[in-house]
Motif scaffolding. Structure first.
Motif: not given
Length: 203
Positions: A101, A70, A58
Motif C-alpha cells: 500500500m 488491491r 501496486s
C-alpha cells in the motif's frame, strides 16, 4: 434508511489454506455487527493463499496477484484488516500488505488525494500472547500514512493466555467485551464511512 455500504475483509494469517482460523472467526464477529448497519462484508480474502510479491509498487509484474486484490480493497467503503499476533507483532503477511500500500503515496489525483482517501479502515486482531495494542498501533499508523481514515474505537481484539492452547475460534462462548467492542467498531466505522461517502475529503 441508511445508504448501504460495502466492506472488504482481509485475513493476514500465515496459513494459506485449511480450516477457518481465529482471524476468520474475529472477522466473522465484525461482519455480523456490520450487517446491522447495512454494510455488506464480502468473504474474507486469505492473503497467503495468493501469489503476492514483495515490493512497494501496486503491480510487481507477471504473476503478482496484488493488483486484483488491491482493486477489491479499494472498491469497498471500509477495509477490515485482520491479523494474528506473532511475537507481539502483526504477521509478516500483514506487513507485506502494508508495504504494498506504500504505492498509494505516489498515486494521488489532481487534488493530492491517495486512492484510499475518504475510505475507512478498522482492525480484527487475535493471538495467544500480549501485543494487541502494539499490533493496532503498527496497523493504524501505517494505514493512516497511506490515506485511510481510522474511526474512534477501530480495533476489535482477543488475546488468550500466553503460550496457551485455546484459540479464539475454539471458545465455547464469545466474550462479552469482544461483542461490545465489535458492535462499537461497526457502528463507528459505518457512520464515518457514510459521512465520507457523502462528503469526501476535498484534498
Amino acid at each position: 434508511m441508511a445508504a448501504p455500504l460495502t466492506a472488504t475483509a482481509i485475513n493476514c494469517s500465515l496459513s494459506s489454506r485449511g480450516r477457518k482460523s481465529s482471524t476468520d472467526a474475529m472477522l466473522a464477529v465484525l461482519a455480523e455487527h456490520f450487517a446491522a448497519h447495512d454494510v455488506s462484508v464480502a468473504d474474507p480474502i486469505r492473503i497467503a493463499a495468493h501469489s503476492i510479491k514483495w515490493g512497494v509498487k501496486s503491480d510487481e509484474g507477471e504473476g503478482d496477484d496484488w493488483p486484483r486484490i488491491r482493486e477489491q480493497i479499494l472498491a469497498a467503503d471500509i477495509l477490515i484488516f485482520g491479523t494474528p499476533i506473532w511475537m507481539g507483532q502483526a504477521s509478516s503477511v500483514a506487513k507485506l500488505v502494508m508495504e504494498r500500500m506504500d504505492a498509494f503515496l505516489s498515486e494521488t489525483d489532481d487534488k493530492g488525494r491517495m486512492p484510499s482517501y475518504s475510505k475507512v479502515a478498522v482492525a480484527a486482531i487475535v493471538g495467544n500472547e500480549d501485543g494487541a495494542h502494539n499490533v493496532a498501533s503498527q496497523i493504524f499508523q501505517a494505514l493512516n500514512d497511506v490515506g485511510w481514515t481510522i474511526p474512534a474505537v477501530a480495533a476489535c481484539y482477543w488475546v488468550g493466555e500466553a503460550m496457551g492452547s485455546v484459540d479464539f475460534k475454539d471458545l465455547d462462548h464469545r466474550p462479552r467485551k469482544v461483542n461490545e467492542t465489535a458492535k462499537m467498531v461497526a457502528a463507528n466505522a459505518a457512520h464515518l464511512a457514510r459521512l465520507l461517502k457523502e462528503a469526501p475529503y476535498p484534498g
